[in-house]
Design an enzyme around this catalytic site. Structure first.
Site, mmCIF file in Angstrom:
data_model
loop_
_atom_site.group_PDB
_atom_site.id
_atom_site.type_symbol
_atom_site.label_atom_id
_atom_site.label_comp_id
_atom_site.label_asym_id
_atom_site.label_seq_id
_atom_site.Cartn_x
_atom_site.Cartn_y
_atom_site.Cartn_z
ATOM 1 N N TYR A 61 -1.033 -0.624 10.144
ATOM 2 C CA TYR A 61 -1.377 -1.076 8.755
ATOM 3 C C TYR A 61 -0.278 -0.445 8.159
ATOM 4 C CZ TYR A 61 -3.641 -1.263 4.304
ATOM 5 O OH TYR A 61 -3.906 -1.526 2.957
ATOM 6 N N LYS A 77 2.387 -2.872 6.097
ATOM 7 C CA LYS A 77 2.808 -2.800 4.659
ATOM 8 C C LYS A 77 4.094 -2.468 4.252
ATOM 9 C CE LYS A 77 -1.364 -4.041 3.170
ATOM 10 N NZ LYS A 77 -1.598 -5.365 2.618
ATOM 11 N N SER A 118 0.825 -1.235 0.129
ATOM 12 C CA SER A 118 0.007 -0.027 -0.154
ATOM 13 C C SER A 118 0.691 1.261 -0.050
ATOM 14 C CB SER A 118 -1.036 0.258 1.063
ATOM 15 O OG SER A 118 -1.625 1.474 1.645
#
Length: 243
Positions: free
Chosen positions: A148, A152, A135
């Site tokens: 998150y 990533k 991402s």
């Protein structure tokens, strides 16, 4: 039309929804045999109906279950690590449960699946491709995305290590880093216009990504048209990271 995927077998984690589902449908359309892994039985049933895939129901947060699912899938030509989740927590509000959920699915499960895929490929004589879905959150700081972003960014670092170690076995390893992509997961994070509109304005192309945009880029990196691409992270971001 020759697509280059006839007779090929591909494992897709997180295949029940979003980018994983779009990629499964497109690869099946191009002749690949798809082994679809997801947690939700109803998602797998509908995907099997639409794409004729082989479903494997598994909670990838369970490391032992992830290994068993990969062994059940058998030796395949491609692995797409697409399973992902998010728990929206700020730096000050992060919980152990949120951390374990996000890191367990987004990072640990991807590493386990890649390891099992690579072991099977090496035993079969080498070759194959691993594609990790990361991402732009691994490149830019977004509020409430700490775990998150860490997951990533970690997966991108692991992608480079995999490419280094597995290249001698003829296994290519790459990642794609999409911008906000119109999935159920993204809707939770970006539904507020006060948050969405300024973010969209930072995209030169003027929109967020659709799941099909990401699926086609993944397929390009899997294909024989990309034989010298390994260890790369391809932004699928409408120019967001360029400006």
């Amino acid at each position: 039309m020759t697509t280059g995927f006839e007779g090929k077998r591909v494992i897709i984690t997180g295949a029940g929804k979003g980018i994983g589902r779009a990629t499964a449908l497109e690869l099946a359309r191009r002749g690949a045999t798809v082994i679809a892994m997801a947690r939700t039985e109803s998602d797998l049933n509908s995907l099997a109906k639409d794409a004729g895939c082989t479903p494997i129901q598994v909670d990838l947060q369970d490391g032992d279950a992830a290994r068993a699912a990969m062994k059940a899938a058998g030796t395949c030509d491609y692995l797409i690590n697409c399973a992902g989740t998010n728990v929206l927590e700020s730096v000050l509000e992060m919980t152990d449960a949120g951390y374990e959920t996000v890191m367990g699915i987004n990072l640990r499960a991807a590493l386990i699946c890649a390891q099992e895929f690579a072991r099977a490929r090496v035993a079969a004589g080498g070759g194959g491709v691993i594609l990790n879905v990361t991402s732009i959150a691994g490149h830019r700081g977004f509020e409430d995305h700490m775990c998150y972003a860490a997951s990533k960014a970690g997966l991108e670092g692991a992608t480079r290590v995999m490419a280094k170690e597995l290249g001698r076995h003829g296994i290519r390893v790459n990642a794609v880093a999409p911008t906000v992509t119109m999935t159920e997961l993204a809707a939770d994070a970006w539904s507020d216009p006060a948050k969405k509109d300024p973010m969209m304005a930072r995209h030169p192309i003027g929109r967020f990504a659709e799941v099909e945009d990401v699926a086609r880029s993944i397929i390009m990196l899997l294909s024989d048209d990309a034989p010298m691409i390994t260890g790369a992270v391809l932004p699928i971001d409408g120019g967001f990271l360029a400006v």
